[in-house]
Scaffold this active site. Structure first.
Site, PDB file in Angstrom:
ATOM      1  N   GLU A 199      52.368  -8.715  14.729  1.00  0.00           N
ATOM      2  CA  GLU A 199      53.352  -9.773  14.579  1.00  0.00           C
ATOM      3  C   GLU A 199      54.367  -9.375  15.764  1.00  0.00           C
ATOM      4  OE1 GLU A 199      55.282  -8.588  10.938  1.00  0.00           O
ATOM      5  OE2 GLU A 199      53.707  -9.663   9.668  1.00  0.00           O
ATOM      6  N   LYS A 224      57.621  -8.305  17.517  1.00  0.00           N
ATOM      7  CA  LYS A 224      58.697  -7.427  17.250  1.00  0.00           C
ATOM      8  C   LYS A 224      59.918  -7.799  17.681  1.00  0.00           C
ATOM      9  CE  LYS A 224      59.712  -2.536  17.180  1.00  0.00           C
ATOM     10  NZ  LYS A 224      61.050  -2.894  17.397  1.00  0.00           N
ATOM     11  N   ARG A 278      67.764  -5.138  11.421  1.00  0.00           N
ATOM     12  CA  ARG A 278      66.801  -5.287  10.491  1.00  0.00           C
ATOM     13  C   ARG A 278      67.845  -5.681   9.374  1.00  0.00           C
ATOM     14  NH1 ARG A 278      62.356  -1.462   8.749  1.00  0.00           N
ATOM     15  NH2 ARG A 278      61.381  -2.638   6.908  1.00  0.00           N
ATOM     16  N   ARG A 307      69.632  -1.570   7.790  1.00  0.00           N
ATOM     17  CA  ARG A 307      68.477  -0.640   7.604  1.00  0.00           C
ATOM     18  C   ARG A 307      69.005   0.550   6.969  1.00  0.00           C
ATOM     19  NH1 ARG A 307      66.721   3.982  10.213  1.00  0.00           N
ATOM     20  NH2 ARG A 307      64.827   3.713  11.218  1.00  0.00           N
ATOM     21  N   GLU A 316      64.189  -9.597  10.302  1.00  0.00           N
ATOM     22  CA  GLU A 316      65.012  -9.198  11.337  1.00  0.00           C
ATOM     23  C   GLU A 316      65.896 -10.184  11.842  1.00  0.00           C
ATOM     24  OE1 GLU A 316      64.755  -6.148  12.607  1.00  0.00           O
ATOM     25  OE2 GLU A 316      65.476  -5.988  14.861  1.00  0.00           O
ATOM     26  N   ARG A 325      57.843   6.412   6.789  1.00  0.00           N
ATOM     27  CA  ARG A 325      57.475   5.996   8.312  1.00  0.00           C
ATOM     28  C   ARG A 325      55.865   6.017   8.211  1.00  0.00           C
ATOM     29  NH1 ARG A 325      60.039   5.689  12.770  1.00  0.00           N
ATOM     30  NH2 ARG A 325      61.783   6.558  11.981  1.00  0.00           N
ATOM     31  N   LYS A 381      54.167   0.261  15.834  1.00  0.00           N
ATOM     32  CA  LYS A 381      54.835  -0.473  16.800  1.00  0.00           C
ATOM     33  C   LYS A 381      54.371  -0.247  18.251  1.00  0.00           C
ATOM     34  CE  LYS A 381      58.830   2.902  16.322  1.00  0.00           C
ATOM     35  NZ  LYS A 381      60.333   2.872  16.044  1.00  0.00           N
TER      36      LYS A 381
HETATM   37  N1  LIG Z   1      57.547  -8.326  12.645  1.00  0.00           N
HETATM   38  C1  LIG Z   1      58.336  -7.402  12.298  1.00  0.00           C
HETATM   39  N2  LIG Z   1      57.940  -6.249  11.321  1.00  0.00           N
HETATM   40  C2  LIG Z   1      58.544  -5.291  11.027  1.00  0.00           C
HETATM   41  N3  LIG Z   1      59.848  -4.987  11.743  1.00  0.00           N
HETATM   42  C3  LIG Z   1      60.518  -5.591  12.758  1.00  0.00           C
HETATM   43  C4  LIG Z   1      59.594  -6.643  12.872  1.00  0.00           C
HETATM   44  N4  LIG Z   1      60.161  -7.352  14.026  1.00  0.00           N
HETATM   45  C5  LIG Z   1      61.256  -6.431  14.550  1.00  0.00           C
HETATM   46  N5  LIG Z   1      61.132  -5.372  13.336  1.00  0.00           N
HETATM   47  C6  LIG Z   1      62.420  -4.467  13.689  1.00  0.00           C
HETATM   48  O1  LIG Z   1      61.833  -3.306  14.182  1.00  0.00           O
HETATM   49  C7  LIG Z   1      62.075  -2.059  13.431  1.00  0.00           C
HETATM   50  C8  LIG Z   1      61.105  -0.907  13.796  1.00  0.00           C
HETATM   51  O2  LIG Z   1      61.101  -0.469  15.204  1.00  0.00           O
HETATM   52  P1  LIG Z   1      62.412   0.235  16.059  1.00  0.00           P
HETATM   53  O3  LIG Z   1      61.939   0.826  17.095  1.00  0.00           O
HETATM   54  O4  LIG Z   1      63.262  -1.165  16.442  1.00  0.00           O
HETATM   55  O5  LIG Z   1      63.218   0.980  14.922  1.00  0.00           O
HETATM   56  P2  LIG Z   1      64.366   1.721  14.964  1.00  0.00           P
HETATM   57  O6  LIG Z   1      65.459   1.105  14.192  1.00  0.00           O
HETATM   58  O7  LIG Z   1      64.717   2.184  16.336  1.00  0.00           O
HETATM   59  O8  LIG Z   1      64.053   3.020  13.966  1.00  0.00           O
HETATM   60  P3  LIG Z   1      63.157   4.118  14.275  1.00  0.00           P
HETATM   61  O9  LIG Z   1      63.001   4.264  15.799  1.00  0.00           O
HETATM   62  O10 LIG Z   1      63.691   5.243  13.581  1.00  0.00           O
HETATM   63  O11 LIG Z   1      61.653   3.688  13.693  1.00  0.00           O
HETATM   64  C9  LIG Z   1      62.365  -2.676  12.191  1.00  0.00           C
HETATM   65  O12 LIG Z   1      63.199  -1.635  11.412  1.00  0.00           O
HETATM   66  C10 LIG Z   1      62.816  -3.740  12.252  1.00  0.00           C
HETATM   67  O13 LIG Z   1      64.158  -3.838  12.356  1.00  0.00           O
HETATM   68 MG   LIG Z   2      63.871   3.411  17.641  1.00  0.00          MG
HETATM   69 MG   LIG Z   3      65.042  -2.486  16.469  1.00  0.00          MG
END
Ligand SMILES: Nc1ncnc2c1ncn2[C@@H]1O[C@H](COP(=O)(O)OP(=O)(O)OP(=O)(O)O)[C@@H](O)[C@H]1O
Ligand SMILES: [Mg+2]
Ligand SMILES: [Mg+2]
Length: 717
Positions: free
Chosen positions: A376, A378, A383, A399, A433, A551, A557
């Site tokens: 998907e 990102k 969130r 979040r 998101e 996690r 990702k």
């Molecule tokens: N298709 C998707 N599916 C799931 N999450 C998504 C999607 N698109 C965007 N996101 C966002 O990506 C986030 C996960 O990656 P991200 O690196 O941004 O996390 P983060 O908030 O920095 O937290 P961490 O680094 O602790 O994982 C999810 O929490 C969500 O906000």
């Molecule tokens: Mg992060």
């Molecule tokens: Mg993010």
């Protein structure tokens, strides 16, 4: 995995009511985000020194299975069966000396303060667990077991669940010092001087109170009275609120004896410093329930029951992060049955599932060998967990389970429109998101644009940045939790039942393929479409259930910008600052950053950073951080004391989290992140500031376990 199978079990659809909204969100339970319980030095009264690391309670007999749970899950058990046995042993129990609870009266505040004191003085984790759980058990065995709810909240220094908006403790130092002066009849200048010497508002209050002669003896404080007073204080707003707050504090102070004043003031300040974090509180609760239930059958709790209960309470809490619901449910159905009864409920945000970073498409293919998966986009926004409640109301949570509904009146309107055009939908929880949207060009805008949106008092009429919600998961639909269904099923349910609205509510763009070239093409396209990269998720079978708070390896990702480094950015806590020179004179020119060790509650230094800041960033950061300067480093800071290169010019109260990019990670003799593993700490090379993570508190920062994981993946050790 056990945790996962528990989550799966949780789906059993049932119609047992857990609690009405009114009951759950009762008037005195109002929110306050935890800034509290940051543990500080042990066994010290005035001088703050760095404590020794708490020894890891794990024993050699820990099984491989336990280890796996430990490395993978945030729900990791604090102890294995052997530790549970030790915790349940007669010796541990007899050494806790917790105050008895009387049946006929409300819990005295002095009993709770006594327990806080014991926790503060004791540094061994198992001992602390024993102290807290013995006290909880006393309460459960009294005829007011529900008193445990307020005690639990006071122990984590909150007044209600995270998601209830608006109410926070954490009163300013000026107000508190004034209250102590007025309440104890000492000169304000004297109180201030004491505070500068001692550095702990609680101790200043206790000492001032002990010197004060009392003419008559006021009624002793009780837990319900303190709880209600704190709640009233947290709720007060407006012009005369300061004087009214001081009035309530003074009244309580006059009734304080022994250590009560110390903990009361620390609670008000939002820094309880009892070295007992929320994770440990959950375990202590599990133990108290296990013992209490066993004693009703004239038995003793077993280690197996304790380990199971610990896992169950964590799963239940990740689905229903509300202590009132958890405790009442455990009282009604038994601790071993809470997961089935604490299932999702619109209006209660669940802890979101998190993803593991990866560095390449081949790494993803390796991880998902033979499994069906989907890629998907990102999206780079914020969130948003969207809840549609039975009464038609709509809530949006961050979040961090904070209620963002007031911040996004435009989204609430979108969801209303969506509901109107989909009359079959009555209740819903969606994981989405929220992304800034260019209405004219019909395109996604970068995160930086979203971050310029106003956060408070948002009126629809003055919204300049439009947003679009991209839904990627459906967790609850028309009365039923879906988290144990496969992603494929959840995704079809979402798409079959909800019509998207362009530029307002859309589905995350996805592609099901395991062909490297196709995935590469999709990754490139995602970046062209202003996304960060891809989220790759298992699609079918039990592995693809939604795992709250975890996690998970089932969500990977892949971020285009980080493929060269360790695969992801890190979110580190600002604990120190360096006085700026040259062009940066007058501001801090650099910062000392740390990871958060979730097991010990300590901040472990990871690097010094001075790159990536604009002049404006530095100016704003100086304004924000100046008031958080400390006269001494906190006891919870782990840093190299013998090397001047590792020492900052000033120390800060941990409040801010920086998102940081690094070239790679290396072992360093002067930093301490993850040092428990390697002797040396793990440090960032060429760190660069990206942004402030205002959706993450210090305790949500990259953990020491996570930095170890990053390092090991990079080093391939
Ligand atoms: N298709 C998707 N599916 C799931 N999450 C998504 C999607 N698109 C965007 N996101 C966002 O990506 C986030 C996960 O990656 P991200 O690196 O941004 O996390 P983060 O908030 O920095 O937290 P961490 O680094 O602790 O994982 C999810 O929490 C969500 O906000
Ligand atoms: Mg992060
Ligand atoms: Mg993010």
């Amino acid at each position: 995995m056990l945790v996962r199978s528990l989550v799966r079990k949780a789906l059993i659809p049932h119609s047992l009511p857990i609690m009405s909204k009114q009951q759950t969100l009762g008037s005195f339970f109002s929110s306050a985000r935890a800034s509290a319980s940051a543990p500080v030095a042990k066994k010290q009264k005035i001088e703050i020194t760095t404590p020794e690391l708490t020894p890891d309670p794990k024993t050699d007999s820990e099984s491989e299975k336990d280890k796996e749970v430990v490395s993978e899950s945030p729900n990791k058990p604090i102890f294995a069966v052997d530790d549970a046995k030790q915790l349940l042993s007669k010796e541990t129990k007899e050494s806790t000396h917790v105050p008895p609870i009387s049946n006929s009266k409300p819990i005295p505040y002095s009993a709770l303060a006594d327990v806080f004191e014991k926790l503060e003085q004791e540094s061994a984790r198992l001992k602390n667990l024993a102290i807290a759980s013995e006290f909880f058990q006393e309460i459960l065995q009294s005829d007011r077991p529900e008193g445990l709810i307020q005690v639990t909240y006071l122990m984590i220094n909150r007044l209600g669940p995270d998601y209830e908006p608006g109410l926070e403790l954490g009163l300013g130092e000026t107000l508190l010092l004034k209250a102590i002066a007025e309440g104890t009849g000492r000169a304000a200048s004297q109180i201030k001087a004491d505070y500068h010497r001692v550095g702990d508002i609680g101790l200043v209050a206790q000492q001032s109170r002990s010197r004060q002669p009392t003419m008559f003896k006021p009624k002793p404080l009780t837990v319900p009275v303190v709880f209600e007073n704190l709640t009233q204080i947290a709720r007060m707003t407006g012009n005369s609120s300061q004087a009214r707050k001081i009035g309530i504090i003074n009244k309580m102070l006059t009734a304080c004896e022994n250590q009560e004043a110390k903990f009361l003031m620390r609670s008000l300040e939002g820094k309880l410093r009892i070295n007992f974090g929320e994770k440990s509180v959950l375990v202590a609760l599990a133990k108290a329930f296990v013992e209490n239930e066993a004693s009703k059958r004239n038995k003793k709790g077993t280690a197996e029951a304790l380990v199971q209960a610990e896992e169950k309470i964590k799963v239940a809490f990740s689905q229903t992060p509300n202590y009132e619901v958890i405790i009442k449910t455990a009282l009604e159905y038994g601790i071993q049955n809470i997961v089935e009864h604490c299932t999702l409920k619109p209006g209660i945000p669940l802890k979101p599932m998190l993803a593991k970073p990866t560095k390449s498409i081949t790494e993803i293919l390796d991880q998902f060998q033979g499994e069906e998966f989907t890629c998907e986009y990102k999206y780079d926004g914020e969130r948003a967990q969207l809840h549609l409640l039975e009464d038609g109301s709509i809530r949006i949570y961050s979040r961090n389970s904070e209620d963002m509904s007031e911040r996004y009146p435009d989204l609430i309107a979108v969801v209303k429109a969506m509901k109107a055009s989909n009359p079959n939908v009555n209740t819903l929880i969606l994981d989405c998101e929220c992304v800034a949207w260019d209405v004219e060009q019909k395109k996604i805008l970068p995160f930086q644009v979203l971050s310029t949106r106003k956060r408070k008092d948002v009126q629809t009429s003055d919204i300049k940045v439009q947003v679009c919600l991209f839904a990627f998961d459906c967790l609850f639909y028309n009365g039923e939790s879906l988290i144990t269904q496969s992603l494929k099923e959840r995704r079809s349910l979402l798409k079959d039942n909800l019509e998207p609205i362009e530029g307002k509510f859309q589905y995350a763009k996805g592609m099901d393929s395991s062909n490297v070239d196709e995935i590469q093409g999709f990754l490139d396209q995602s970046v062209k479409d202003a996304c960060e990269g891809l989220m790759v998720k298992t699609l079918n079978g039990s592995e693809s259930g939604y795992e709250p708070s975890k996690r998970s390896r089932n969500w990977l990702k892949l971020k285009k910008d980080y493929l060269e480094g360790v695969g992801d950015s890190l979110d580190l806590v600002v604990v120190g600052g360096y006085i700026g020179k040259g062009k940066r004179t007058g501001w801090y020119g650099g910062f000392l950053l740390a990871t958060y060790n979730q097991d010990t509650g300590e901040y472990e230094t990871a690097c010094k950073i001075g790159t990536g800041f604009s002049e404006d960033d530095l100016k704003k950061l100086s304004e924000t951080l100046k008031p958080t300067e400390l006269s001494k480093p906190k006891g919870s800071f782990v840093y190299e004391k013998n090397n001047s290169n590792a020492l900052p010019d000033v120390w800060f109260e941990p409040t801010l989290v920086f998102e940081v990019l690094t070239a790679d990670l290396s072992l360093s003799p002067i930093y301490k992140a993850g040092a428990a593993n390697y002797g040396k700490g793990i440090s960032l090379r060429f760190p660069r500031f990206i942004r402030i993570r205002d959706d993450k508190g210090p305790e949500d920062a990259t953990s020491s376990d996570q930095i170890i994981e990053f390092y090991e993946r990079q080093a391939n050790v």
